[in-house]
Design an enzyme around this catalytic site. Structure first.
Site, PDB file in Angstrom:
ATOM      1  CG  HIS A 356       0.656   5.056   3.279  1.00  0.00           C
ATOM      2  ND1 HIS A 356      -0.350   5.996   3.341  1.00  0.00           N
ATOM      3  CD2 HIS A 356       0.645   4.412   4.462  1.00  0.00           C
ATOM      4  CE1 HIS A 356      -0.925   5.934   4.534  1.00  0.00           C
ATOM      5  NE2 HIS A 356      -0.352   4.974   5.235  1.00  0.00           N
ATOM      6  CE  LYS A 547       1.904  16.851  -6.701  1.00  0.00           C
ATOM      7  NZ  LYS A 547       0.847  16.050  -6.106  1.00  0.00           N
ATOM      8  NE  ARG A 548       9.948  15.358   0.415  1.00  0.00           N
ATOM      9  CZ  ARG A 548      10.598  14.613   1.319  1.00  0.00           C
ATOM     10  NH1 ARG A 548       9.999  14.265   2.440  1.00  0.00           N
ATOM     11  NH2 ARG A 548      11.833  14.216   1.119  1.00  0.00           N
ATOM     12  CE  LYS A 553       5.293  12.782  -4.384  1.00  0.00           C
ATOM     13  NZ  LYS A 553       3.891  12.494  -3.986  1.00  0.00           N
ATOM     14  CB  THR A 655      -3.793  14.026   0.919  1.00  0.00           C
ATOM     15  OG1 THR A 655      -2.390  14.199   1.133  1.00  0.00           O
ATOM     16  CG2 THR A 655      -4.209  12.630   1.314  1.00  0.00           C
ATOM     17  CE  LYS A 659      -3.817  17.955   2.733  1.00  0.00           C
ATOM     18  NZ  LYS A 659      -2.410  17.536   2.897  1.00  0.00           N
TER      19      LYS A 659
HETATM   20  C1  26W Z   1      11.719   5.756   4.892  1.00  0.00           C
HETATM   21  C2  26W Z   1      11.167   5.456   3.627  1.00  0.00           C
HETATM   22  C3  26W Z   1       9.798   5.903   3.348  1.00  0.00           C
HETATM   23  C4  26W Z   1       9.131   6.819   4.158  1.00  0.00           C
HETATM   24  C5  26W Z   1       7.848   7.190   3.860  1.00  0.00           C
HETATM   25  C6  26W Z   1       9.182   5.385   2.257  1.00  0.00           C
HETATM   26  C7  26W Z   1       7.898   5.757   1.960  1.00  0.00           C
HETATM   27  C8  26W Z   1       7.229   6.650   2.763  1.00  0.00           C
HETATM   28  C9  26W Z   1       5.799   7.022   2.479  1.00  0.00           C
HETATM   29  C10 26W Z   1       5.079   5.812   1.947  1.00  0.00           C
HETATM   30  C11 26W Z   1       5.709   8.174   1.591  1.00  0.00           C
HETATM   31  C12 26W Z   1       4.329   8.796   1.538  1.00  0.00           C
HETATM   32  O1  26W Z   1       4.107   9.780   2.185  1.00  0.00           O
HETATM   33  N1  26W Z   1       3.424   8.254   0.731  1.00  0.00           N
HETATM   34  C13 26W Z   1       2.208   8.950   0.410  1.00  0.00           C
HETATM   35  O2  26W Z   1       1.177   8.607   1.308  1.00  0.00           O
HETATM   36  C14 26W Z   1       0.032   9.414   1.098  1.00  0.00           C
HETATM   37  C15 26W Z   1      -0.971   9.079   2.159  1.00  0.00           C
HETATM   38  O3  26W Z   1      -1.536   7.839   1.944  1.00  0.00           O
HETATM   39  C16 26W Z   1      -0.516   9.227  -0.303  1.00  0.00           C
HETATM   40  O4  26W Z   1      -1.566  10.131  -0.495  1.00  0.00           O
HETATM   41  C17 26W Z   1       0.570   9.472  -1.345  1.00  0.00           C
HETATM   42  O5  26W Z   1       0.089   9.129  -2.630  1.00  0.00           O
HETATM   43  C18 26W Z   1       1.794   8.653  -1.008  1.00  0.00           C
HETATM   44  O6  26W Z   1       2.860   8.971  -1.881  1.00  0.00           O
END
Ligand code: 26W
Length: 812
Positions: A356, A547-548, A553, A655, A659
């Site tokens: 991801h 978004k975060r 971003k 995503t 939406k």
């Molecule tokens: C603990 C560290 C950590 C936790 C979560 C590192 C990275 C993440 C995820 C990869 C963050 C995340 O939510 N990524 C997002 O995933 C979505 C679903 O595929 C994508 O649409 C987003 O672009 C992506 O940033």
């Protein structure tokens, strides 16, 4: 014979059941029940039916010895359950009528339910959309995760700053979980490994019990359900009984906490992995419990593990559950005496993995020393996997030591670390990215060497979102219009939205479409007033970035545009400005200083702009606190413009972009992630694309990017950066944003905000131009809705099921 056999059966009268549950389950007087008590009673009615469907689905799957998918994910951002469950069970109208008998609206009830916020952002919400689609497509499936006592922190804003509060979503209990007392498994940690005449024994040092809690995920248009099984850590009964017996309760309680803290909190970080022992324990904890559970189920049905790969597909949602590869090898070899090669072949047929993110800082690695300490046997297994893998790779490219170093599961530069993405790739038969661009970048960047070995392992599965929650539930008004013009089938076949193209040219239809958007904007304006105190006009353009909060971003680029506009309005107040409300929402990881500073800046700019009488309604800036699934359900339908402005090549998919477009917002975005595919599906004319493309970003970085040149070369940009950097929006502390601005002008501007600024601002002017023509705008908005069919998570899950998991709906 009814004429229309596909017509929805009437929603049954459930008022008696509601009253009965009020009296017998909730313990409340049906004549004087509060909204919250009503919510619980209605939930109990739904729960009973969910339970029946769950039992039936399980029975059938067992009977048919169905092949199942197991989706391992550290995060599931489920949001609220009640509305969705009622819709799936065809109880919505019945529940609304029941509520009315108690002088309540259904929304009064649904609003009482706390969100299950067991995730950070996109990855967690994707997992929740996927469960909805798996259930709806009737795929035999389990989601496995952690029953965090505290989910994503609650965000409050104090003096413009983000303050985090614990999210105790379980404090009043939840009607939705089914505790499975009989499903409890031991999970072991630490200790050492004994090799005794060919036998390997893990002499663990500690053990915790994993207890299962199920949430039933109902399918829509089917009685089939999926299961979300969450694990809670419980101290084993036998811990420190000595302390209890001697009356040292405090010591006994402390020991208990040491075990149970494993499932206490979600790590609130989506940018850098927390290099903490507890996080590693969480990962292993839920993976080990899930593996035991799926193996027990398999042995009950098939009595041998030889055919495990034929009956279960295990999916790794990012690398967080990657330790599962080593765990399955341990179970097969150490506990079931399977030979290594046979076990490894089985493993490779069982696992698949979704990546991801490409951001190097978000790729998980664990120090070898930490794994040695927490999971000594797994480290041995990882070393053996690595050795055999590197032997194979060496045969592929003899003599190329650098190649082997790059491929190794162990990063040997500095402190030795295990690369969890590499473990996931070698252990999986399919690896996918989440948008076409992202999947291509995966094989060109972080996985190039692997792709040279195994080109066929790499594939793409573009993300999607569930239309049940993100259109039917979030936007009832638009849903009604769609039902009237297309029929109700779009809920299960989102491609039906294409039919809207026929209506695009119909002025009366556009008029209705606009009225619905306005209604949803009024709703959103109420939320803004309630949460921020700021009054905004629903007649202004609602420009939304939710978004975060993360530098890649580029919320800061959005702020630069806001300040540009502010200065331009002041300079030319009588120009025909298109009134705008710029809406932000999102959480910053608690330790992420720059992201928190951006939140503060948004507030400071808002304070100045919103209170400047010369500006009036021409510009407002608001930050809606505590963004989450339920807040998003109000924001998405009320947006005109969707900001998707990440530096090209950084956002894996997105995503929220889907939406928003699904609810009729036009996108202003970069050539990044799924924006590219949105553009292909809605048409070039119906989206605003700006900025550098991925190869241009790469070239600019290679040839040397000099943000100072943009600063010096563009007087408008210079004025904006100076205003922020010199304290125009923070007169009480003029230096508050000097670091933030210096990081752009002098600090390399890693995400190229200054390079994209001019293009962004010019494109925002084009947006105004189109918005001035309401007929044209709504035509384009309708084209967006019409083109979004492909972004249903049903399409995504259909692809996973066929191409990766080879799972089909069980035939009943
Ligand atoms: C603990 C560290 C950590 C936790 C979560 C590192 C990275 C993440 C995820 C990869 C963050 C995340 O939510 N990524 C997002 O995933 C979505 C679903 O595929 C994508 O649409 C987003 O672009 C992506 O940033």
């Amino acid at each position: 014979m009814p004429l229309n056999t596909s017509a929805k059966p009437q929603s049954p009268d459930i008022s008696k059941d509601i009253n009965s549950h009020l009296l017998h389950t909730v313990g409340a007087d049906p004549g004087a029940a509060s909204s919250s008590e009503m919510m619980q009673a209605v939930a109990q009615v739904a729960r009973a039916q969910l339970s029946e469907r769950w039992v039936h689905t399980q029975r059938e799957e067992r009977k048919h010895k169905a092949r199942r998918v197991v989706y391992l994910s550290m995060e599931f951002l489920m949001g609220r359950t009640l509305s969705n469950a009622l819709a799936a069970l065809n109880l919505t109208e019945g529940a609304a009528a029941g509520a009315l008998q108690h002088a309540k609206n259904l929304e009064d009830l649904t609003g009482c339910e706390p969100d299950a916020a067991l995730g950070n952002g996109g990855l967690g919400r994707l997992a929740a959309c996927f469960l909805d689609s798996m259930a709806t497509l009737g795929l035999p499936s389990f989601g496995y995760g952690i029953r965090y006592e505290y989910g994503m922190f609650a965000q409050e804003i104090q003096g413009g700053n983000q303050v985090e509060y614990p999210d105790s979503w379980l404090k009043d209990g939840t009607p939705w979980e089914f505790p499975r007392a009989e499903l409890t498994y031991p999970v072991r940690f630490g200790g050492w490994v004994a090799h005794e005449d060919g036998k390997v024994v893990w002499k663990h040092a500690g053990e915790v019990a994993a207890k299962a809690y199920d949430m039933v995920v109902p399918g829509h248009g089917t009685h089939k359900v999926s299961t979300l099984r969450l694990w809670k850590a419980v101290a084993p009964d036998h811990i420190d009984l000595g302390a209890f017996n001697t009356g040292d309760y405090a010591r006994a309680a402390a020991a208990k906490n040491e075990y149970e803290n494993i499932s206490w909190v979600l790590y609130p970080n989506d940018s850098t992995p927390a290099g903490r022992e507890l996080r590693l324990k969480q990962e292993y904890f839920f993976v080990a419990a899930s593996m035991q559970d799926l193996i027990k189920r398999h042995l009950d049905e098939h009595h041998t593990l030889d055919n495990l790969a034929e009956h279960v597909a295990i999916h790794l949602n990012d690398t967080h559950p990657a330790i599962g590869v080593a765990e399955l090898m341990r179970i097969l070899c150490d506990e079931h005496d399977m030979l290594w090669d046979k076990a490894w072949a089985l493993c490779g047929k069982t696992f698949s993995y979704t990546n991801h993110t490409l951001m190097p800082e978000a790729l998980e690695t664990w120090p070898v020393s930490l794994i040695q300490h927490v999971l000594p046997r797994h480290l041995e297994i990882i070393f053996r996997i690595n050795k055999e893998f590197l032997d194979q790779a060496a045969r592929f490219r003899p003599g190329d030591q650098e190649f082997l170093k790059r491929l190794s599961l162990i990063d040997e530069t500095g402190e030795r670390r295990v690369r969890m993405a590499h473990l996931s790739v070698v252990g999986s038969h399919q690896i996918n990215g989440v948008s076409a661009l992202h999947s291509e970048l995966l094989v060109r960047t972080i996985f190039t060497d692997f792709a040279s070995l195994w080109p066929h392992r790499f594939t793409n599965m573009t993300n999607g979102v569930t239309p049940r929650r993100w259109l039917a539930q979030a936007n009832p008004s638009l849903s009604k219009l769609l039902d009237a013009s297309l029929g109700s089938g779009w809920r299960l076949d989102l491609n039906k939205l294409q039919g809207l193209k026929e209506h695009q040219g119909d002025a009366a239809f556009r008029e209705q479409f606009r009225a619905i958007k306005r209604y949803n904007k009024v709703r959103l304006a109420h939320l803004i007033k309630e949460t921020t105190g700021v009054v905004v006009s629903p007649d202004s353009l609602f420009d939304v970035q939710v978004k975060r909060i993360h530098e890649y971003k580029r919320q800061l680029l959005n702020v630069l545009h806001v300040v540009t506009r502010y200065q331009a309005i002041l300079a030319n107040p009588d120009a025909p400005w298109v009134p705008r409300t710029v809406i932000f929402a999102g959480k910053a990881a608690s330790s992420y200083v720059a992201a928190k500073s951006i939140i503060r800046l948004i507030h400071d700019v808002g304070l100045t702009v919103n209170n400047d009488e010369r500006i009036g309604d021409k510009l407002k800036v608001v930050f809606i606190p505590n963004y989450g699934v339920s807040v998003a359900e109000i924001i998405m339908p009320g947006a005109d413009l969707s900001e998707q402005i990440s530096t090209a090549g950084t956002e894996a998919s997105g995503t929220g972009n889907m939406k928003l477009a699904l609810n009729g917002a036009l996108t202003i975005g970069t050539d990044d992630g799924a924006n590219i595919e949105i553009r292909q599906n809605v048409g070039d004319d119906n989206i605003f694309i700006f900025g550098l493309k991925t190869p241009e970003v790469r070239d600019l970085r290679v040839t040397g990017y000099h943000p100072l040149n943009y600063y010096e070369g563009n007087p408008t940009l210079k004025a904006v950066l100076n205003a922020i950097g010199e304290g125009e929006f923070s007169p009480d502390e003029p230096g508050r944003y000097s670091a933030l601005i210096n990081s752009l002008v002098w600090g390399g501007d890693h995400y190229l905000l200054l390079a994209d600024y001019a293009s962004y601002v010019a494109t925002q002017q084009q947006v105004d131009g189109v918005y001035r023509q309401p007929e044209l705008w709504s035509q384009r908005a309708i084209a967006n809705v019409a083109g979004m069919g492909v972004f249903s998570s049903d399409r995504t899950i259909g692809e996973y099921a066929r191409q990766i998991w080879r799972v089909t709906p069980a035939p009943y």
